[in-house]
Design an enzyme around this catalytic site. Structure first.
Site: not given
Ligand code: UD1
Length: 430
Positions: A22-23, A93, A117, A122, A125-126, A305, A327, A397
């Site tokens: 899915k991802n 997301r 979710c 979440r 910013d990055q 996950d 995470i 989902r």
């Molecule tokens: C993706 C996956 C999700 C999985 C997660 C971690 C998809 C669609 N979803 O979510 O299933 O649980 O990776 O493996 O692929 N963060 C920041 N700033 C940012 C981005 C992230 O602080 O700009 C933090 C988040 O709050 C979190 C951590 O980084 O604490 C990891 O998040 P991230 O790897 O970005 O998860 P997703 O891409 O949302």
């Protein structure tokens, strides 16, 4: 009403076929509109998240033909609108991958802030930092991200946090930027690599995906491709965990065993036997499983996950286990539901202390999110008596035909839509 109803106690035995990731699919579908030629994507899972993203892409003018349940042909040449307004998009997301894709191709995008979710804060910013370094003007206004650029140029981007989403989004935006981009502290998840392979098959020049430094040399345009998405690491892991908790014997087919090593290692540690072949993993669990300590980490660490499924499994294993979530800051919400089934789990901050009990007891519970929902199904599979699980739209989902695949392995599970169906199921299994 749409619930799962489960009568616990049957060990899972047999073979299960794993679908596309899915991802990975979410990144790849978004990327497919970056060429004006027609792209064919195979092994797309038929789950709500991918379907919502496809609808959103169609809403801006992408032409999507479903060749069969798991194959789509996408043509992005007729995109006429760079503002994603689709209400559904707020539910997933990965809607934000359309920012990277549209910005990368048309130098403009307006996309509602992501939903998905609720696992705690979440931030994005990055992602925004990456777009800005590539030369875009980015603002958040009226609940949407608005990104625009005259042109995009290569940049050196150091991610403050390892983020799957930010790595994918910046890769999308950078692939046709002028010059070279380096993403440091990049995520190494299999779906990041799959997206890079997909983009390279469209003519992109991306090196280093799967390591923490990704180097992209911008190309002027992308072209058509035919591509099959990798198998879903988390669906496979969930079925391995289902086999483990039910003391079953299941061969999980169509997987990449290397992607499952972080999960297999923990399952072996708690007493499971695992046999790997080229594209399958067989898990056998005979005795009561043992306690362990688990900490979620970015790939190749133990995936967040899989954390709820692991916690649920340890909840009926011997001894005291400790699970640390590093995470997300709010990923133990499902413990309240598990407690209704008799679990002895104490959550302190981002750590769960699990005292294994003999058996869960069947209860009426609700899925709080996608992976926790699947984990609660696993609890139902070994609970004494009947468990009903509401809010299964979360599970849908990310899992295709979850209850059907489990039933094929011998689980007594059904999806019911009415009280009458529920009574019929209870009557059948008593
Ligand atoms: C993706 C996956 C999700 C999985 C997660 C971690 C998809 C669609 N979803 O979510 O299933 O649980 O990776 O493996 O692929 N963060 C920041 N700033 C940012 C981005 C992230 O602080 O700009 C933090 C988040 O709050 C979190 C951590 O980084 O604490 C990891 O998040 P991230 O790897 O970005 O998860 P997703 O891409 O949302």
């Amino acid at each position: 009403m749409n619930q799962y109803v489960i009568n616990g106690g049957s060990p899972l035995v047999g073979e299960v076929e794993i679908g596309g990731a899915k991802n990975a699919a979410l990144g790849i579908l978004a990327a497919s509109i970056m060429t004006d030629e027609t792209v064919t994507i195979e092994n797309v899972p038929d789950v709500r998240d991918t379907n919502v993203l496809i609808q959103a892409m169609e809403s801006v003018g992408a032409n999507v033909i479903r060749v069969d349940r798991h194959t789509v042909k996408i043509n992005g040449s007729q995109i006429h609108n760079l503002v994603i307004e689709d209400e559904h998009i707020k539910k997933i997301r990965a809607s934000y991958y359309l920012i990277g894709a549209l910005l990368g191709k048309y130098k403009k995008a307006e996309v509602p802030l992501p939903g998905g979710c609720n696992l705690g804060t979440r931030a994005i910013d990055q992602h925004l930092k990456g777009f800005r370094l590539l030369g875009a003007n980015v603002k958040v206004a009226h609940g949407a991200v608005v990104a625009e650029a005259k042109s995009l140029h290569g940049a050196h981007i150091f991610m403050d946090k390892v983020s799957v989403g930010a790595t994918i989004n910046v890769m999308l935006a950078a692939v046709m930027a002028e010059g070279k981009t380096t993403i440091e502290n990049a995520a190494k998840e299999p779906h990041v690599v799959d997206l890079a392979n997909f983009l390279n098959s469209m003519g992109a020049n991306i090196k280093g995906a799967g390591t923490d430094v990704i180097r992209i040399s911008g190309v002027p345009k992308l072209h058509k491709t035919e591509y099959a998405i990798i198998p879903d690491q988390i669906e496979a892991g969930t079925f391995m965990m289902a086999a483990a908790i039910t003391k079953g014997d299941v061969t999980v087919k169509n997987v990449i065993p290397k992607h499952l090593e972080c999960i297999s290692a923990k399952l072996i540690e708690i007493g499971c036997e695992i046999e790997e072949s080229d594209d399958a993993v067989r898990l056998v669990a005979k005795d009561r499983l043992m306690d362990t300590q688990v900490k979620t980490l970015p790939y190749p660490g133990f995936p967040t996950d899989m954390q709820p499924q692991m916690t649920v499994t340890l909840g009926v294993s011997e001894g005291i286990s400790i699970v640390t979530e590093s995470i997300f800051d709010n990923r133990f919400k499902y413990v309240d539901e598990l407690t209704k089934m008799g679990a002895d789990v104490k959550v302190e901050g981002n750590t769960a202390i699990i005292s294994g009990i003999e058996k869960y007891s069947g209860s009426a519970i609700a899925a709080p999110d996608l992976r926790a929902g699947a984990a609660l199904v696993l609890a139902g599979l070994v609970a004494e008596g009947t468990t009903t699980i509401e809010d299964i739209h979360y599970i849908e989902r990310g899992y295709e035909d979850f209850h059907i695949k489990l039933a094929n392995l011998g689980a007594e599970i059904a999806k019911v839509e009415t009280e009458k169906d529920l009574r019929k199921f209870a009557f059948k299994v008593v």
